[in-house]
Design an enzyme around this catalytic site. Structure first.
Site, PDB file in Angstrom:
ATOM      1  N   ASP A   1       0.878  -1.170   0.000  1.00  0.00           N
ATOM      2  CA  ASP A   1       0.000   0.000   0.000  1.00  0.00           C
ATOM      3  C   ASP A   1       0.912   1.217   0.000  1.00  0.00           C
ATOM      4  OD1 ASP A   1      -1.598   2.153   0.476  1.00  0.00           O
ATOM      5  OD2 ASP A   1      -2.705   1.248   2.142  1.00  0.00           O
TER       6      ASP A   1
ATOM      7  N   SER B   1      -3.078  13.846 -13.881  1.00  0.00           N
ATOM      8  CA  SER B   1      -4.282  13.720 -14.716  1.00  0.00           C
ATOM      9  C   SER B   1      -4.618  15.078 -15.293  1.00  0.00           C
ATOM     10  CB  SER B   1      -5.464  13.239 -13.856  1.00  0.00           C
ATOM     11  OG  SER B   1      -6.679  13.340 -14.587  1.00  0.00           O
TER      12      SER B   1
ATOM     13  N   TYR C   1     -10.586  14.134  -6.361  1.00  0.00           N
ATOM     14  CA  TYR C   1      -9.609  13.523  -7.274  1.00  0.00           C
ATOM     15  C   TYR C   1      -8.835  14.618  -8.010  1.00  0.00           C
ATOM     16  CZ  TYR C   1      -7.807  10.746 -11.220  1.00  0.00           C
ATOM     17  OH  TYR C   1      -6.998  10.141 -12.165  1.00  0.00           O
TER      18      TYR C   1
HETATM   19  N1  LIG Z   1      -7.549   5.749 -16.808  1.00  0.00           N
HETATM   20  C1  LIG Z   1      -7.790   7.026 -16.815  1.00  0.00           C
HETATM   21  O1  LIG Z   1      -8.759   7.487 -17.416  1.00  0.00           O
HETATM   22  C2  LIG Z   1      -6.850   7.980 -16.116  1.00  0.00           C
HETATM   23  C3  LIG Z   1      -6.904   9.335 -16.483  1.00  0.00           C
HETATM   24  C4  LIG Z   1      -6.052  10.226 -15.857  1.00  0.00           C
HETATM   25  C5  LIG Z   1      -5.163   9.785 -14.912  1.00  0.00           C
HETATM   26  N2  LIG Z   1      -5.122   8.472 -14.556  1.00  0.00           N
HETATM   27  C6  LIG Z   1      -4.149   8.073 -13.541  1.00  0.00           C
HETATM   28  O2  LIG Z   1      -3.282   7.093 -14.064  1.00  0.00           O
HETATM   29  C7  LIG Z   1      -2.806   6.254 -13.035  1.00  0.00           C
HETATM   30  C8  LIG Z   1      -3.013   4.798 -13.419  1.00  0.00           C
HETATM   31  O3  LIG Z   1      -4.402   4.589 -13.606  1.00  0.00           O
HETATM   32  P1  LIG Z   1      -5.024   3.411 -14.471  1.00  0.00           P
HETATM   33  O4  LIG Z   1      -6.011   4.032 -15.355  1.00  0.00           O
HETATM   34  O5  LIG Z   1      -3.972   2.546 -15.016  1.00  0.00           O
HETATM   35  O6  LIG Z   1      -5.859   2.701 -13.316  1.00  0.00           O
HETATM   36  P2  LIG Z   1      -5.892   1.197 -12.802  1.00  0.00           P
HETATM   37  O7  LIG Z   1      -6.964   1.171 -11.764  1.00  0.00           O
HETATM   38  O8  LIG Z   1      -5.943   0.259 -13.948  1.00  0.00           O
HETATM   39  O9  LIG Z   1      -4.462   1.045 -12.121  1.00  0.00           O
HETATM   40  C9  LIG Z   1      -4.146   1.665 -10.910  1.00  0.00           C
HETATM   41  C10 LIG Z   1      -3.391   0.661 -10.082  1.00  0.00           C
HETATM   42  O10 LIG Z   1      -2.993   1.289  -8.842  1.00  0.00           O
HETATM   43  C11 LIG Z   1      -3.172   0.324  -7.820  1.00  0.00           C
HETATM   44  N3  LIG Z   1      -3.322   1.018  -6.537  1.00  0.00           N
HETATM   45  C12 LIG Z   1      -4.365   1.813  -6.156  1.00  0.00           C
HETATM   46  N4  LIG Z   1      -4.168   2.234  -4.891  1.00  0.00           N
HETATM   47  C13 LIG Z   1      -2.990   1.694  -4.480  1.00  0.00           C
HETATM   48  C14 LIG Z   1      -2.272   1.742  -3.278  1.00  0.00           C
HETATM   49  N5  LIG Z   1      -2.710   2.452  -2.223  1.00  0.00           N
HETATM   50  N6  LIG Z   1      -1.100   1.063  -3.187  1.00  0.00           N
HETATM   51  C15 LIG Z   1      -0.639   0.348  -4.249  1.00  0.00           C
HETATM   52  N7  LIG Z   1      -1.293   0.259  -5.420  1.00  0.00           N
HETATM   53  C16 LIG Z   1      -2.455   0.923  -5.529  1.00  0.00           C
HETATM   54  C17 LIG Z   1      -4.423  -0.452  -8.215  1.00  0.00           C
HETATM   55  O11 LIG Z   1      -4.495  -1.697  -7.573  1.00  0.00           O
HETATM   56  C18 LIG Z   1      -4.250  -0.548  -9.723  1.00  0.00           C
HETATM   57  O12 LIG Z   1      -3.591  -1.747 -10.112  1.00  0.00           O
HETATM   58  C19 LIG Z   1      -3.553   6.684 -11.776  1.00  0.00           C
HETATM   59  O13 LIG Z   1      -2.743   7.542 -11.005  1.00  0.00           O
HETATM   60  C20 LIG Z   1      -4.740   7.432 -12.319  1.00  0.00           C
HETATM   61  O14 LIG Z   1      -5.255   8.363 -11.396  1.00  0.00           O
HETATM   62  C21 LIG Z   1      -5.949   7.554 -15.152  1.00  0.00           C
END
Ligand SMILES: NC(=O)c1ccc[n+]([C@@H]2O[C@H](COP(=O)([O-])OP(=O)(O)OC[C@H]3O[C@@H](n4cnc5c(N)ncnc54)[C@H](O)[C@@H]3O)[C@@H](O)[C@H]2O)c1
Length: 249
Positions: free
Chosen positions: A59, A139, A152
């Site tokens: 975590d 983001s 967020y």
């Molecule tokens: N997908 C989108 O639309 C989007 C857009 C803008 C920004 N983001 C950002 O991109 C990053 C990756 O997102 P994604 O879309 O691949 O999402 P995702 O949910 O597929 O991956 C995020 C990963 O982070 C892990 N995670 C969450 N909290 C955690 C913690 N406390 N400790 C360890 N691991 C943890 C989750 O288990 C997951 O595997 C994030 O920071 C997200 O905010 C995503």
């Protein structure tokens, strides 16, 4: 460029962007610590990569597990050169007045405090290697928020400010710090946020993006790999939207 001999930590390595970033780094020769709170997802990605990767369950919002990740990575691969603070937490749209304080804390721990921990405890390891690179995944919400997303968006604005400020602190240590700002992209995070959507809300988001599609993990990984490349050696403190033009106007 090659990342042969480099060691990278990718948080959220079991998720949508993290999987692609981990695989691209390994394909360029880096050793990769795939870190996730969901152990089986980190293990799946590490096993798909093979001997160049280890899976670490943690975590990343908590100092103790972050220190352990760094220690385990150094033990496995001999040091740390690259930290990708990619893990993050979102939630289905909710107005601030209806949001639980507990969710606020979890979002800030995952999206902001994690960057603090990995900077605080990771930089001494980068120093031992004569420098390195940190890429934080923020983001477009941090510069162009949507309603229902206030906490967020605020956490991502903090990640952008953290990137710029820490880049200033670390520049003379030969450590570059940059941030990628993804727009809505097809990953488990997005599908989780809109699981009750009949398709129309995601379609509306897509229609609003000037280049006419949502982001994909390969787009975001491309931004990360650019920041890590030799061509970006004079680039630090930059927030790069990878957004098909979403924040341009
Ligand atoms: N997908 C989108 O639309 C989007 C857009 C803008 C920004 N983001 C950002 O991109 C990053 C990756 O997102 P994604 O879309 O691949 O999402 P995702 O949910 O597929 O991956 C995020 C990963 O982070 C892990 N995670 C969450 N909290 C955690 C913690 N406390 N400790 C360890 N691991 C943890 C989750 O288990 C997951 O595997 C994030 O920071 C997200 O905010 C995503």
């Amino acid at each position: 460029m090659s990342h042969q001999g480099k060691v990278a930590i990718v948080t959220g390595g079991g998720g949508g962007f993290g999987t692609e970033i981990s695989k691209q780094l390994a394909a360029k020769g880096a050793k990769v610590a795939v870190v996730d709170i969901v152990a089986e997802n980190a293990e799946r990605v590490a096993s798909e990569i093979g001997a160049a990767a280890i899976a670490l369950e943690a975590d990343i919002g908590k100092a103790g597990p972050v220190k352990q990740v760094i220690a385990d990575t150094v033990e496995a691969f001999g040091g740390v050169d690259i930290i990708i603070n990619n893990a993050g937490l979102s939630y289905p749209p909710v107005k601030v007045v209806n949001m639980d304080e507990d969710l606020y804390d979890r979002v800030f721990d995952a999206n902001v405090k994690s960057i603090f921990h990995f900077t605080k405890y990771g930089v001494p390891e980068l120093d031992k290697r004569g420098g390195g690179a940190i890429v934080n995944i923020a983001s477009t919400s941090g510069v162009r928020p949507r309603a229902g997303n206030t906490v967020y968006a605020t956490s991502k604005a903090a990640a952008i400010a953290f990137t710029k400020s820490s880049a200033l602190e670390l520049a003379r240590q030969n450590i570059r710090v940059n941030t990628v700002l993804p727009v809505a992209s097809m990953t488990p995070m997005l599908t989780g946020m809109f699981e009750d959507d009949d398709g129309s809300r995601i379609a509306a988001m897509e229609a609003g993006i000037p280049l006419g599609r949502l982001g994909q993990p390969k787009d975001i990984a491309a931004g990360v790999m650019f920041f890590l490349s030799d061509e970006a050696e004079f680039i630090t403190g930059v927030a790069l939207p990878v957004d098909g033009g979403w924040t341009a106007g």
